[in-house]
Design a protein around this motif. Structure first.
Motif, mmCIF file in Angstrom:
data_model
loop_
_atom_site.group_PDB
_atom_site.id
_atom_site.type_symbol
_atom_site.label_atom_id
_atom_site.label_comp_id
_atom_site.label_asym_id
_atom_site.label_seq_id
_atom_site.Cartn_x
_atom_site.Cartn_y
_atom_site.Cartn_z
ATOM 1 N N ALA A 1 -2.077 -6.466 -6.332
ATOM 2 C CA ALA A 1 -1.227 -6.578 -5.144
ATOM 3 C C ALA A 1 -0.777 -5.212 -4.637
ATOM 4 N N ILE A 2 -0.956 -4.191 -5.469
ATOM 5 C CA ILE A 2 -0.446 -2.876 -5.090
ATOM 6 C C ILE A 2 -1.574 -1.857 -5.141
ATOM 7 N N ALA A 3 -1.619 -1.007 -4.136
ATOM 8 C CA ALA A 3 -2.675 0.012 -4.093
ATOM 9 C C ALA A 3 -2.048 1.368 -3.793
ATOM 10 N N TYR A 4 -2.613 2.392 -4.367
ATOM 11 C CA TYR A 4 -2.116 3.754 -4.154
ATOM 12 C C TYR A 4 -3.219 4.586 -3.514
ATOM 13 N N ILE A 5 -2.842 5.247 -2.425
ATOM 14 C CA ILE A 5 -3.783 6.122 -1.731
ATOM 15 C C ILE A 5 -3.114 7.481 -1.673
ATOM 16 N N ARG A 6 -3.883 8.519 -1.883
ATOM 17 C CA ARG A 6 -3.290 9.862 -1.809
ATOM 18 C C ARG A 6 -3.409 10.435 -0.405
ATOM 19 N N GLN A 7 -2.322 10.996 0.070
ATOM 20 C CA GLN A 7 -2.398 11.810 1.286
ATOM 21 C C GLN A 7 -2.585 13.245 0.796
ATOM 22 N N LEU B 1 3.665 11.687 9.392
ATOM 23 C CA LEU B 1 3.754 10.240 9.147
ATOM 24 C C LEU B 1 2.519 9.501 9.687
ATOM 25 N N GLY B 2 2.071 9.902 10.871
ATOM 26 C CA GLY B 2 0.895 9.242 11.463
ATOM 27 C C GLY B 2 -0.315 9.401 10.562
ATOM 28 N N HIS B 3 -0.482 10.577 10.033
ATOM 29 C CA HIS B 3 -1.609 10.842 9.138
ATOM 30 C C HIS B 3 -1.482 10.029 7.855
ATOM 31 N N ALA B 4 -0.253 9.927 7.332
ATOM 32 C CA ALA B 4 -0.039 9.147 6.100
ATOM 33 C C ALA B 4 -0.466 7.697 6.327
ATOM 34 N N VAL B 5 -0.055 7.130 7.457
ATOM 35 C CA VAL B 5 -0.410 5.734 7.762
ATOM 36 C C VAL B 5 -1.923 5.606 7.909
ATOM 37 N N TRP B 6 -2.524 6.574 8.580
ATOM 38 C CA TRP B 6 -3.978 6.561 8.814
ATOM 39 C C TRP B 6 -4.759 6.581 7.492
ATOM 40 N N CYS B 7 -4.182 7.226 6.483
ATOM 41 C CA CYS B 7 -4.851 7.281 5.176
ATOM 42 C C CYS B 7 -5.109 5.873 4.619
ATOM 43 N N ALA B 8 -4.326 4.893 5.064
ATOM 44 C CA ALA B 8 -4.460 3.525 4.535
ATOM 45 C C ALA B 8 -5.365 2.655 5.405
ATOM 46 N N ILE C 1 0.853 -1.187 0.000
ATOM 47 C CA ILE C 1 0.000 0.000 0.000
ATOM 48 C C ILE C 1 0.891 1.239 0.000
ATOM 49 N N PHE C 2 0.801 1.996 -1.067
ATOM 50 C CA PHE C 2 1.616 3.209 -1.181
ATOM 51 C C PHE C 2 0.769 4.412 -0.808
ATOM 52 N N VAL C 3 1.259 5.214 0.118
ATOM 53 C CA VAL C 3 0.576 6.476 0.417
ATOM 54 C C VAL C 3 1.362 7.567 -0.308
ATOM 55 N N THR C 4 0.766 8.098 -1.340
ATOM 56 C CA THR C 4 1.487 8.996 -2.244
ATOM 57 C C THR C 4 0.947 10.425 -2.173
ATOM 58 N N SER C 5 1.428 11.254 -3.049
ATOM 59 C CA SER C 5 0.930 12.630 -3.151
ATOM 60 C C SER C 5 1.140 13.076 -4.592
ATOM 61 N N ARG C 6 0.755 14.297 -4.860
ATOM 62 C CA ARG C 6 0.937 14.856 -6.203
ATOM 63 C C ARG C 6 2.411 14.729 -6.640
ATOM 64 N N GLY C 7 2.610 14.410 -7.908
ATOM 65 C CA GLY C 7 3.980 14.382 -8.440
ATOM 66 C C GLY C 7 4.697 13.053 -8.235
#
Ligand code: G1P
Length: 297
Positions: A100-106, A112-119, A55-61
């Motif tokens: 097998a791979i998922a992308y979630i935007r923060q 970091l805590g918020h990024a993890v929470w996004c998933a 699970i990737f927590v990503t952002s713009r770019g």
């Protein structure tokens, strides 16, 4: 009953400002140690530990990351036609099974805590791993695999731990140790980036975690902490307030802080030297450079 850890979160939303101007158009996680991007080291380590969902927590770019883990039919066909089977083999490690791979935007840089929470919805009610790709760990047995094996004995939540000089405490989450059992320590508190004289020990959290799904509920409740960000460290500390076990794991291996330029350079040299195809020539070159520098002094 302890459950197997099959999901891992990779927080990759950071701007990578320490590496500007490079990171203006290249995600930090795509920067290479020799010829493999940082993220590849993290994925390989997760796979070795039995992780099946990434699970990737990503952002713009960060689009280059999605392309990197996608099949490139054109490239693969060209290599096949040219008979470059070794390169095709090299590309295999970048391919993911469908689903097998998922992308979630923060959407906001809240820490970091918020990024993890996004998933949280993808993690649901299972224990999960978190890997910070900035922390590259060279080890005979990959770090997360060492931790998964230890976690099968301990349960609870577990963070990778390493001794750091006290003046560096303000760069890390620092552990308050309840009982030191050697490789494993049980923990009674955790503080994010304390001033050196307030660190409860010299054991620092390094970017590998195996966490109970309750951490997601804690993340829901906690206020912003150090740096005015929602800190993963604080959500883990909350576990101990609620009488659940947290352990630090002194991993064996060499950790490189690839979030800093000095650490990135050190890792580049170490990984270059360790490569059978490059090491001997590179080592000779380094020795001659050092000799030249010494002679000039
Ligand atoms: C993060 C964590 C910190 C941990 C560190 C390890 O900090 O918040 O607790 O010690 O990773 O690399 P960052 O380096 O992202 O500021």
């Amino acid at each position: 009953m302890k459950r197997r850890v099959t999901k891992a979160i990779f927080p990759v939303a950071g701007l990578g400002t320490r590496f500007l101007p490079a990171t203006k158009s290249v995600p930090k996680e795509i920067m290479t140690l020799v010829d493999r991007p940082l993220i590849q080291y993290a994925i390989d380590e997760a796979r070795a530990a039995g992780i099946k969902e990434f699970i990737f927590v990503t952002s713009r770019g960060k689009g280059a990351l999605e392309d990197y883990f996608d099949h490139s039919n054109e490239l693969e066909n060209t290599l096949r036609k040219k008979g470059k089977m070794d390169l095709l083999e090299t590309l295999k490690s970048t391919n993911m099974d469908s689903g097998a791979i998922a992308y979630i935007r923060q959407h906001k840089a809240l820490g970091l805590g918020h990024a993890v929470w996004c998933a949280r919805r993808l993690v649901a009610n299972e224990p999960f791993a978190v890997i910070l790709p900035d922390d590259v760990i060279a080890a005979e047995k990959p770090c997360l695999q060492q931790m998964v094996e230890a976690y099968e004995e301990t349960g609870g939540s577990m963070v990778a731990a390493m001794e750091v000089p006290s003046e560096k405490a303000s760069s890390y989450g620092m552990l308050d140790v309840k009982e030191d059992m050697g490789t494993i320590v049980s923990v009674k508190g955790m503080v994010e980036k304390p001033p050196a004289d307030e660190a409860p020990s010299n054991l620092a959290v390094i970017g590998r975690y195996i966490l109970s799904p309750k951490i997601m509920q804690n993340l829901n409740k906690i206020d912003r902490g150090a740096g005015d960000e929602i800190q993963l460290t604080d959500a883990i500390a909350q576990e101990m307030n609620e009488d659940r076990d947290v352990f630090g794991y002194r991993f064996s291996g060499q950790r490189y802080d690839c979030g800093t330029k000095a650490g990135f350079l050190q890792a580049t040299v170490a990984f270059g030297l360790a490569r059978p195809d490059l090491g001997p020539e590179f080592s000779e070159y380094l020795e001659s450079m050092v000799a030249l520098r010494n002679a000039a002094q």
